[in-house]
Design a protein around this motif. Structure first.
Motif, PDB file in Angstrom:
ATOM      1  N   UNK A 114       0.826  -1.216   0.000  1.00 16.36           N
ATOM      2  CA  UNK A 114       0.000   0.000   0.000  1.00 16.36           C
ATOM      3  C   UNK A 114       0.858   1.264   0.000  1.00 16.36           C
ATOM      4  N   UNK A 115       1.964   1.222   0.731  1.00 20.56           N
ATOM      5  CA  UNK A 115       2.837   2.393   0.803  1.00 20.56           C
ATOM      6  C   UNK A 115       3.567   2.645  -0.518  1.00 20.56           C
ATOM      7  N   UNK A 116       3.932   1.576  -1.205  1.00 21.05           N
ATOM      8  CA  UNK A 116       4.557   1.738  -2.523  1.00 21.05           C
ATOM      9  C   UNK A 116       3.587   2.441  -3.471  1.00 21.05           C
ATOM     10  N   UNK A 117       2.316   2.085  -3.380  1.00 26.06           N
ATOM     11  CA  UNK A 117       1.297   2.730  -4.217  1.00 26.06           C
ATOM     12  C   UNK A 117       1.184   4.213  -3.880  1.00 26.06           C
ATOM     13  N   UNK A 118       1.295   4.546  -2.580  1.00 28.81           N
ATOM     14  CA  UNK A 118       1.181   5.961  -2.184  1.00 28.81           C
ATOM     15  C   UNK A 118       2.307   6.814  -2.778  1.00 28.81           C
ATOM     16  N   UNK A 141     -13.174   1.976   2.973  1.00 28.88           N
ATOM     17  CA  UNK A 141     -11.906   1.292   2.674  1.00 28.88           C
ATOM     18  C   UNK A 141     -10.773   1.834   3.537  1.00 28.88           C
ATOM     19  N   UNK A 142     -10.678   3.165   3.640  1.00 28.33           N
ATOM     20  CA  UNK A 142      -9.600   3.775   4.406  1.00 28.33           C
ATOM     21  C   UNK A 142      -9.665   3.406   5.886  1.00 28.33           C
ATOM     22  N   UNK A 143     -10.862   3.537   6.462  1.00 28.90           N
ATOM     23  CA  UNK A 143     -11.025   3.220   7.886  1.00 28.90           C
ATOM     24  C   UNK A 143     -10.794   1.753   8.180  1.00 28.90           C
ATOM     25  N   UNK A 144     -11.312   0.893   7.322  1.00 28.55           N
ATOM     26  CA  UNK A 144     -11.150  -0.551   7.510  1.00 28.55           C
ATOM     27  C   UNK A 144      -9.705  -0.977   7.414  1.00 28.55           C
ATOM     28  N   UNK A 155      -0.683   7.904   5.263  1.00 24.84           N
ATOM     29  CA  UNK A 155      -0.186   8.008   3.886  1.00 24.84           C
ATOM     30  C   UNK A 155      -1.177   7.493   2.854  1.00 24.84           C
ATOM     31  N   UNK A 156      -1.966   6.492   3.240  1.00 24.34           N
ATOM     32  CA  UNK A 156      -2.987   5.966   2.328  1.00 24.34           C
ATOM     33  C   UNK A 156      -4.091   7.003   2.156  1.00 24.34           C
ATOM     34  N   UNK A 157      -4.479   7.652   3.254  1.00 29.34           N
ATOM     35  CA  UNK A 157      -5.465   8.739   3.177  1.00 29.34           C
ATOM     36  C   UNK A 157      -4.995   9.837   2.231  1.00 29.34           C
ATOM     37  N   UNK A 158      -3.732  10.268   2.425  1.00 30.96           N
ATOM     38  CA  UNK A 158      -3.186  11.352   1.608  1.00 30.96           C
ATOM     39  C   UNK A 158      -3.210  10.978   0.130  1.00 30.96           C
ATOM     40  N   UNK A 159      -2.770   9.761  -0.178  1.00 29.17           N
ATOM     41  CA  UNK A 159      -2.747   9.304  -1.574  1.00 29.17           C
ATOM     42  C   UNK A 159      -4.144   9.303  -2.184  1.00 29.17           C
ATOM     43  N   UNK A 160      -5.126   8.820  -1.428  1.00 23.55           N
ATOM     44  CA  UNK A 160      -6.514   8.773  -1.924  1.00 23.55           C
ATOM     45  C   UNK A 160      -7.047  10.188  -2.167  1.00 23.55           C
ATOM     46  N   UNK A 161      -6.766  11.096  -1.243  1.00 24.23           N
ATOM     47  CA  UNK A 161      -7.245  12.471  -1.378  1.00 24.23           C
ATOM     48  C   UNK A 161      -6.585  13.191  -2.553  1.00 24.23           C
ATOM     49  N   UNK A 162      -5.315  12.893  -2.789  1.00 23.61           N
ATOM     50  CA  UNK A 162      -4.605  13.500  -3.918  1.00 23.61           C
ATOM     51  C   UNK A 162      -5.124  12.934  -5.244  1.00 23.61           C
TER      52      UNK A 162
END
Length: 255
Positions: A114-118, A141-144, A155-162
């Motif tokens: 997941x972090x590589x994707x971010x 998805x983010x909360x789960x 970092x996953x939140x940030x990537x999704x928001x961007x």
């Protein structure tokens, strides 16, 4: 050792508040590496620390003029429900292994991917999603994911928001912390109801919460002062370091 936990908490949550990393994404692999606690205790320590950071940081950002948008409220509602579901999946996950090291290794691998994707967030096509139904499921998805992995999910939140809302990293970081606040609140509420917080070392928990509060204050101040470019670099360097630590933990777990 208490001092190590305190500094882990304050450094992690400073980066968490500054760049939207949350802190749990750093705290969990560090605690896994130290290997003094089981998976359940690591998850509790991480969640409590990150919640303290998110509460203080969000309060400071609101004083600085941050306003919660409607889309973020919808996303956060999804994240709250996702946090509850992720907590139940985590409890089921624990029962699958007689050796918790294998469970830690699997979590580390999932988090690494997941972090590589971010890190690719700025290279992927950007969208500006406004459909509330879709935004709700993004939050779910983010909360789960965050709750299951025992992290804040920053970092996953940030990537999704961007990627899905076309927000600049600096703005996405502030919104990420707000999402973390609500998702961790739902998880901690369950832990309190189930009386699981009492199972961890209270002294270490208090030191980490104090570190989380300090990190929330410092990170919010730095987010206001530093430029978008600097925050982007801090985000990328931090994520690379976290990936390396998680790969190390995964190799150690499966060795």
């Amino acid at each position: 050792m208490t001092i190590i936990y305190f500094f882990t908490a304050i450094i992690a949550t400073t980066l968490g508040s500054l760049a939207g990393l949350g802190g749990g994404v750093i705290i969990k692999p560090v605690l896994d590496t130290l290997n003094h606690f089981d998976l359940s205790s690591v998850s509790i320590l991480s969640s409590c620390t990150v919640f303290a950071m998110a509460l203080i940081s969000t309060f400071k950002q609101m004083k600085n003029g941050f306003q919660v948008q409607k889309q973020m409220i919808v996303l956060s509602i999804g994240s709250i429900l996702g946090g509850v579901l992720g907590k139940h999946f985590f409890d089921l996950f624990l029962k699958l292994f007689t050796d918790e090291q294998i469970g830690k290794g699997i979590q580390a691998l999932i988090l690494s991917v997941l972090l590589i994707i971010t890190l690719l967030k700025n290279k992927l096509p950007k969208q500006k999603i406004s459909n509330s139904f879709f935004i709700f499921f993004l939050g779910l998805f983010l909360g789960g994911t965050a709750s299951f992995l025992g992290i804040g999910g920053g970092p996953i939140n940030v990537a999704i928001l961007v990627i899905f809302m076309s927000l600049p990293t600096k703005v996405a970081a502030i919104n990420s912390v707000f999402i973390i606040l609500l998702s961790q609140f739902s998880k901690l509420s369950l832990l309190i109801i189930e009386a699981k917080i009492q199972t961890v070392d209270i002294k270490i928990l208090l030191f980490m919460i104090v570190g989380g509060i300090g990190g929330g204050i410092l990170g919010a101040k730095l987010n206001k002062i530093l430029s978008e470019e600097i925050i982007e670099k801090i985000f990328s360097i931090s994520v690379l370091g976290i990936i390396a630590l998680n790969v190390f933990n995964a190799v150690k777990a499966f060795a």
